[in-house]
Design a protein around this motif. Structure first.
Motif, PDB file in Angstrom:
ATOM      1  N   LYS A  80      54.599 -23.318  -5.854  1.00  0.00           N
ATOM      2  CA  LYS A  80      55.052 -22.635  -4.638  1.00  0.00           C
ATOM      3  C   LYS A  80      55.018 -21.123  -4.841  1.00  0.00           C
ATOM      4  CE  LYS A  80      59.062 -22.302  -1.537  1.00  0.00           C
ATOM      5  NZ  LYS A  80      58.362 -22.372  -0.275  1.00  0.00           N
ATOM      6  N   ILE A  81      55.552 -20.661  -5.958  1.00  0.00           N
ATOM      7  CA  ILE A  81      55.568 -19.228  -6.250  1.00  0.00           C
ATOM      8  C   ILE A  81      54.145 -18.697  -6.363  1.00  0.00           C
ATOM      9  CG2 ILE A  81      56.187 -17.506  -7.995  1.00  0.00           C
ATOM     10  CD1 ILE A  81      58.692 -19.281  -8.567  1.00  0.00           C
ATOM     11  N   PHE A  82      53.279 -19.415  -7.093  1.00  0.00           N
ATOM     12  CA  PHE A  82      51.893 -18.989  -7.274  1.00  0.00           C
ATOM     13  C   PHE A  82      51.170 -18.912  -5.933  1.00  0.00           C
ATOM     14  CE2 PHE A  82      47.395 -19.657  -7.937  1.00  0.00           C
ATOM     15  CZ  PHE A  82      47.111 -18.887  -9.046  1.00  0.00           C
ATOM     16  N   LEU A  83      51.299 -19.963  -5.130  1.00  0.00           N
ATOM     17  CA  LEU A  83      50.582 -19.995  -3.849  1.00  0.00           C
ATOM     18  C   LEU A  83      51.115 -18.954  -2.867  1.00  0.00           C
ATOM     19  CD1 LEU A  83      50.036 -23.832  -3.434  1.00  0.00           C
ATOM     20  CD2 LEU A  83      48.342 -22.096  -4.049  1.00  0.00           C
ATOM     21  N   GLU A  84      52.434 -18.724  -2.863  1.00  0.00           N
ATOM     22  CA  GLU A  84      52.969 -17.655  -2.011  1.00  0.00           C
ATOM     23  C   GLU A  84      52.447 -16.301  -2.462  1.00  0.00           C
ATOM     24  OE1 GLU A  84      57.236 -17.792  -1.689  1.00  0.00           O
ATOM     25  OE2 GLU A  84      57.194 -19.623  -0.496  1.00  0.00           O
ATOM     26  N   SER A  85      52.405 -16.089  -3.774  1.00  0.00           N
ATOM     27  CA  SER A  85      51.881 -14.823  -4.297  1.00  0.00           C
ATOM     28  C   SER A  85      50.417 -14.644  -3.932  1.00  0.00           C
ATOM     29  CB  SER A  85      52.041 -14.771  -5.820  1.00  0.00           C
ATOM     30  OG  SER A  85      53.399 -14.807  -6.179  1.00  0.00           O
ATOM     31  N   ALA A  86      49.638 -15.723  -4.039  1.00  0.00           N
ATOM     32  CA  ALA A  86      48.218 -15.660  -3.676  1.00  0.00           C
ATOM     33  C   ALA A  86      48.057 -15.373  -2.186  1.00  0.00           C
ATOM     34  CB  ALA A  86      47.516 -16.966  -4.054  1.00  0.00           C
ATOM     35  N   ALA A  87      48.887 -15.997  -1.350  1.00  0.00           N
ATOM     36  CA  ALA A  87      48.801 -15.774   0.105  1.00  0.00           C
ATOM     37  C   ALA A  87      49.180 -14.337   0.455  1.00  0.00           C
ATOM     38  CB  ALA A  87      49.711 -16.757   0.837  1.00  0.00           C
ATOM     39  N   ILE A  88      50.222 -13.826  -0.150  1.00  0.00           N
ATOM     40  CA  ILE A  88      50.636 -12.439   0.093  1.00  0.00           C
ATOM     41  C   ILE A  88      49.523 -11.488  -0.346  1.00  0.00           C
ATOM     42  CG2 ILE A  88      52.232 -10.622  -0.677  1.00  0.00           C
ATOM     43  CD1 ILE A  88      54.392 -12.902  -0.800  1.00  0.00           C
ATOM     44  N   THR A  89      48.961 -11.744  -1.519  1.00  0.00           N
ATOM     45  CA  THR A  89      47.890 -10.895  -2.042  1.00  0.00           C
ATOM     46  C   THR A  89      46.676 -10.919  -1.125  1.00  0.00           C
ATOM     47  OG1 THR A  89      48.667 -11.278  -4.300  1.00  0.00           O
ATOM     48  CG2 THR A  89      46.413 -10.459  -4.045  1.00  0.00           C
ATOM     49  N   LEU A  90      46.285 -12.095  -0.666  1.00  0.00           N
ATOM     50  CA  LEU A  90      45.153 -12.202   0.256  1.00  0.00           C
ATOM     51  C   LEU A  90      45.402 -11.385   1.518  1.00  0.00           C
ATOM     52  CD1 LEU A  90      42.432 -13.434   1.114  1.00  0.00           C
ATOM     53  CD2 LEU A  90      43.733 -15.391   1.998  1.00  0.00           C
ATOM     54  N   GLY A  91      46.589 -11.510   2.091  1.00  0.00           N
ATOM     55  CA  GLY A  91      46.919 -10.760   3.305  1.00  0.00           C
ATOM     56  C   GLY A  91      46.913  -9.259   3.084  1.00  0.00           C
ATOM     57  N   VAL A  92      47.535  -8.824   1.999  1.00  0.00           N
ATOM     58  CA  VAL A  92      47.591  -7.388   1.702  1.00  0.00           C
ATOM     59  C   VAL A  92      46.186  -6.836   1.499  1.00  0.00           C
ATOM     60  CG1 VAL A  92      48.293  -5.692  -0.052  1.00  0.00           C
ATOM     61  CG2 VAL A  92      49.941  -7.364   0.805  1.00  0.00           C
ATOM     62  N   ILE A  93      45.355  -7.550   0.754  1.00  0.00           N
ATOM     63  CA  ILE A  93      44.004  -7.067   0.472  1.00  0.00           C
ATOM     64  C   ILE A  93      43.148  -7.039   1.733  1.00  0.00           C
ATOM     65  CG2 ILE A  93      41.857  -7.654  -0.749  1.00  0.00           C
ATOM     66  CD1 ILE A  93      44.152  -6.149  -2.314  1.00  0.00           C
ATOM     67  N   LEU A  94      43.309  -8.033   2.581  1.00  0.00           N
ATOM     68  CA  LEU A  94      42.558  -8.045   3.832  1.00  0.00           C
ATOM     69  C   LEU A  94      42.938  -6.843   4.697  1.00  0.00           C
ATOM     70  CD1 LEU A  94      40.536  -9.541   5.621  1.00  0.00           C
ATOM     71  CD2 LEU A  94      42.458 -10.795   6.583  1.00  0.00           C
ATOM     72  N   VAL A  95      44.231  -6.651   4.898  1.00  0.00           N
ATOM     73  CA  VAL A  95      44.706  -5.534   5.728  1.00  0.00           C
ATOM     74  C   VAL A  95      44.364  -4.192   5.077  1.00  0.00           C
ATOM     75  CG1 VAL A  95      46.772  -4.409   6.653  1.00  0.00           C
ATOM     76  CG2 VAL A  95      46.515  -6.893   6.827  1.00  0.00           C
ATOM     77  N   PHE A  96      44.662  -4.057   3.783  1.00  0.00           N
ATOM     78  CA  PHE A  96      44.400  -2.811   3.073  1.00  0.00           C
ATOM     79  C   PHE A  96      42.906  -2.496   3.042  1.00  0.00           C
ATOM     80  CE2 PHE A  96      43.216  -0.667  -0.897  1.00  0.00           C
ATOM     81  CZ  PHE A  96      43.920   0.520  -0.761  1.00  0.00           C
ATOM     82  N   GLY A  97      42.083  -3.504   2.722  1.00  0.00           N
ATOM     83  CA  GLY A  97      40.644  -3.292   2.597  1.00  0.00           C
ATOM     84  C   GLY A  97      40.007  -2.823   3.897  1.00  0.00           C
ATOM     85  N   VAL A  98      40.361  -3.460   4.987  1.00  0.00           N
ATOM     86  CA  VAL A  98      39.802  -3.077   6.286  1.00  0.00           C
ATOM     87  C   VAL A  98      40.256  -1.662   6.655  1.00  0.00           C
ATOM     88  CG1 VAL A  98      39.870  -3.569   8.764  1.00  0.00           C
ATOM     89  CG2 VAL A  98      39.506  -5.428   7.133  1.00  0.00           C
ATOM     90  N   CYS A  99      41.541  -1.392   6.510  1.00  0.00           N
ATOM     91  CA  CYS A  99      42.078  -0.069   6.841  1.00  0.00           C
ATOM     92  C   CYS A  99      41.456   1.012   5.951  1.00  0.00           C
ATOM     93  CB  CYS A  99      43.598  -0.092   6.689  1.00  0.00           C
ATOM     94  SG  CYS A  99      44.394   1.435   7.183  1.00  0.00           S
TER      95      CYS A  99
END
Length: 139
Positions: A80-99
């Motif tokens: 659960k911790i790993f998958l939440e961390s991966a999901a948060i990281t994916l979201g941050v990178i998507l938003v950060f990368g596009v911006c």
């Protein structure tokens, strides 16, 4: 007949973490070799560059397999911790990368050229921080 004791969950987790760290380190070393080798070591020889690419892709494949093995070795809370961390990281990178790209292209705000390594840095920090906070939250 003596029965061998099974390793504890903690021992299995430690072993899995060490294996993942080893394969990640090997991938990182082959990435550095691929990034700096052509210019600094083998004077842009195509043969050595191709060898470095194959080594890097192979090391990356082993790192991915070690990551999967690590995920499968975790208990439900660890997953659960790993998958939440991966999901948060994916979201941050998507938003950060596009911006990040749009600010460079559309607004011309940077005096430097954006590089993928900047995104890797943000990704690593995000994953480590979200994993740490996940462990604090649930354990």
């Amino acid at each position: 007949m003596n029965e061998q004791s099974q390793p504890s969950y903690s021992e299995n987790e430690t072993k899995s973490n060490k294996q993942l760290a080893l394969y990640t380190s090997i991938w990182l070393i082959t990435t550095a070799l691929l990034a700096f080798g052509p210019k600094l070591i083998w004077d842009f020889s195509a043969t050595f560059t191709i060898i470095a690419v194959v080594l890097n892709l192979s090391a990356g494949g082993f790192m991915i397999m070690a990551n999967i093995k690590h995920l499968n070795s975790l208990d439900e809370l660890g997953r659960k911790i790993f998958l939440e961390s991966a999901a948060i990281t994916l979201g941050v990178i998507l938003v950060f990368g596009v911006c990040y790209e749009l600010l460079f292209v559309a607004a011309d705000l940077f005096t430097f050229t954006p590089r993928i390594s900047h995104i890797y840095f943000v990704m690593g920090i995000t994953f480590m921080l979200s994993t740490f906070l996940g462990h604090r939250r649930y354990r």
